[in-house]
Design an enzyme around this catalytic site. Structure first.
Site, PDB file in Angstrom:
ATOM      1  N   ASP A  81       0.823  -1.203   0.000  1.00 44.51           N
ATOM      2  CA  ASP A  81       0.000   0.000   0.000  1.00 44.51           C
ATOM      3  C   ASP A  81       0.863   1.262   0.000  1.00 44.51           C
ATOM      4  O   ASP A  81       2.052   1.221   0.311  1.00 44.51           O
ATOM      5  CB  ASP A  81      -0.961   0.007   1.191  1.00 44.51           C
ATOM      6  CG  ASP A  81      -0.238  -0.121   2.529  1.00 44.51           C
ATOM      7  OD1 ASP A  81       0.817  -0.784   2.577  1.00 44.51           O
ATOM      8  OD2 ASP A  81      -0.720   0.428   3.535  1.00 44.51           O
ATOM      9  N   GLU A 139      -0.686  -1.878   5.226  1.00 42.20           N
ATOM     10  CA  GLU A 139       0.197  -1.798   6.400  1.00 42.20           C
ATOM     11  C   GLU A 139       0.096  -0.435   7.063  1.00 42.20           C
ATOM     12  O   GLU A 139       0.250  -0.306   8.281  1.00 42.20           O
ATOM     13  CB  GLU A 139       1.648  -2.067   5.988  1.00 42.20           C
ATOM     14  CG  GLU A 139       2.603  -2.201   7.162  1.00 42.20           C
ATOM     15  CD  GLU A 139       3.082  -0.862   7.723  1.00 42.20           C
ATOM     16  OE1 GLU A 139       3.307  -0.782   8.953  1.00 42.20           O
ATOM     17  OE2 GLU A 139       3.215   0.101   6.943  1.00 42.20           O
ATOM     18  N   HIS A 366       8.083   8.457   4.428  1.00 43.99           N
ATOM     19  CA  HIS A 366       6.872   9.271   4.584  1.00 43.99           C
ATOM     20  C   HIS A 366       7.089  10.736   4.207  1.00 43.99           C
ATOM     21  O   HIS A 366       6.204  11.554   4.443  1.00 43.99           O
ATOM     22  CB  HIS A 366       6.275   9.160   5.993  1.00 43.99           C
ATOM     23  CG  HIS A 366       5.689   7.811   6.303  1.00 43.99           C
ATOM     24  ND1 HIS A 366       4.561   7.663   7.079  1.00 43.99           N
ATOM     25  CD2 HIS A 366       6.058   6.571   5.929  1.00 43.99           C
ATOM     26  CE1 HIS A 366       4.282   6.369   7.179  1.00 43.99           C
ATOM     27  NE2 HIS A 366       5.190   5.692   6.483  1.00 43.99           N
TER      28      HIS A 366
END
Length: 407
Positions: A81, A139, A366
């Site tokens: 994902d 996840e 991220h």
């Protein structure tokens, strides 16, 4: 078999990169990865394997590779994902789904495991045992996909499990490990405080929830400083305090959100208990009503020491120019739902350096400018491949089983 596998992986390095770039262009959010799941499942169609689709609470895929001879069963996992981040890199294969990005390396995880799995399928006549390839959805977003895949029962026969993650803090060729509690667990909370609104000039006729909320923000930090053992790790963050209004108006309600992180189940229990205690105290002290929700998300990740040592010693001994060093990584306060697998199945989660070459600044997972050195895909595939081969060829299973204790 090991020599064959490594040669095959080296020959298919560019294919790994091609897959990674395709997935990077078409990222999908947790629980919405239908196209990604189809792409992965179609890759295995027609191969001599069992394919289970839609495993768990979403688009999970489990591919079972049965060796020529009976033996142990292991599992290898990669997540697929992406994140709700608008990409800011300048790569030619930039995300085509606006506001969605593979900013954590899951595209790379999937790419290396697909090729590794395909090579293992071709070598299955040399395998004494079974390998389950877990392509896991969701996840990034609790409740995540791992727990539901476990709950499905499809992994009930797995003896040991292995997972990896790409990290840009170390250069390509570096493999990192950490034993016992290695990544933090995570809980989230929401607090609504209902007071009584009024005019700023007459606070005695109102009941200010902002004051109560401010006290809550301060009080919960005493859990860390006064309730935890100083040698234990814990952190509580209030990330949102919605109390905006007019400067001379006392609001009647505020909303707060935050999370807690910890490195052990015991610490998780202390934080949760004390949070509820403080909320009850605020209700009594400030005469407000509190709506408090506290949800435990991912547990702390516990790498089983014996298996971690096995991976470490295996990779330290390999004569492989692509694996340059094996080092101990520091414990990490981020969370990972691979922890659910490790609660039930002995295993370990280790790390693959992917620091981009020739860049002045490295952007961590991220971040909208996150990127990897694609040479790390081969390192990941070969590292896991070495572990798989050594596991089936060399390990003393009877001794291994006696020393394992599920935490």
């Amino acid at each position: 078999m090991k020599e064959q596998l490594m040669k095959m992986l080296e020959e298919r390095k560019e294919e790994m990169i091609t897959i990674r770039r395709y997935l990077h262009q078409y990222p999908e959010l947790s629980f919405k990865e239908a196209n990604t799941a189809n792409y992965i499942a179609n890759f295995y169609e027609g191969k001599d394997v069992d394919i289970a689709r839609n495993v768990g609470n979403g688009y999970g895929i489990v591919v079972t590779i049965k060796g020529e001879n009976p033996g142990k069963t292991i599992a290898l996992r990669a997540d697929f994902d992406a994140l709700a981040i608008k990409e800011e890199t300048d790569v030619p294969f930039k995300s085509k789904n606006d506001g969605v990005m593979h900013a954590c390396g899951h595209d790379g995880h999937t790419a290396y495991l697909m090729i590794l799995a395909d090579c293992l399928i071709q070598l299955k006549s040399s395998l004494s045992g079974t390998i389950k390839i877990i392509h896991q959805h969701a996840e990034e977003t609790p409740p995540g996909g791992a727990k539901s895949i476990l709950d499905s029962g499809i992994l009930d026969d797995v003896d040991h499990i292995f997972g990896t993650h790409l990290f840009p803090t170390e250069s390509t060729g570096t493999v990192g490990y950490n034993s016992e509690y290695s990544m933090a667990g995570r809980s989230g909370f929401n607090l609504g405080i209902q007071g009584a609104g009024g005019h700023g000039s007459s606070p005695h006729l109102a009941n200010d929830p902002i004051v109560a909320g401010a006290h809550f923000v301060t009080a919960i930090q005493t859990i860390i400083s006064r309730r935890l053992n100083p040698f234990d790790t814990g952190v509580i963050t209030v990330g949102s305090f919605d109390g905006k209004g007019a400067r001379n108006v006392i609001k009647d309600r505020v909303e707060l959100e935050g999370d807690a992180r910890y490195m052990s189940v015991e610490t998780r229990q202390i934080i949760e208990t004390e949070m509820h205690r403080i909320v009850k105290g605020i209700e009594a002290e400030f005469a407000v009503e509190c709506d408090f929700t506290y949800v435990n998300d991912y547990p702390p990740l516990y790498n089983h020491p014996e298996i971690t040592e096995f991976v470490k010693s295996t990779l330290e001994k390999v004569d492989d120019l692509d694996i340059k060093q094996v080092i101990e990584f520091p414990k990490f306060s981020g969370s990972e739902d691979f922890a659910y697998y490790l609660e039930k199945i002995p295993g370990t989660f280790f790390y693959i350096g992917c620091k981009p070459k020739g860049v002045e600044k490295v952007y961590f997972n991220h971040h909208p400018k996150f990127d990897i050195d694609e040479d790390s895909l081969l390192v990941a595939a070969k590292s896991v491949g070495h572990v798989v081969c050594s596991y089936f060829e060399q390990y003393n299973y009877s001794q291994f089983e006696k020393t394992i204790e599920i935490k």
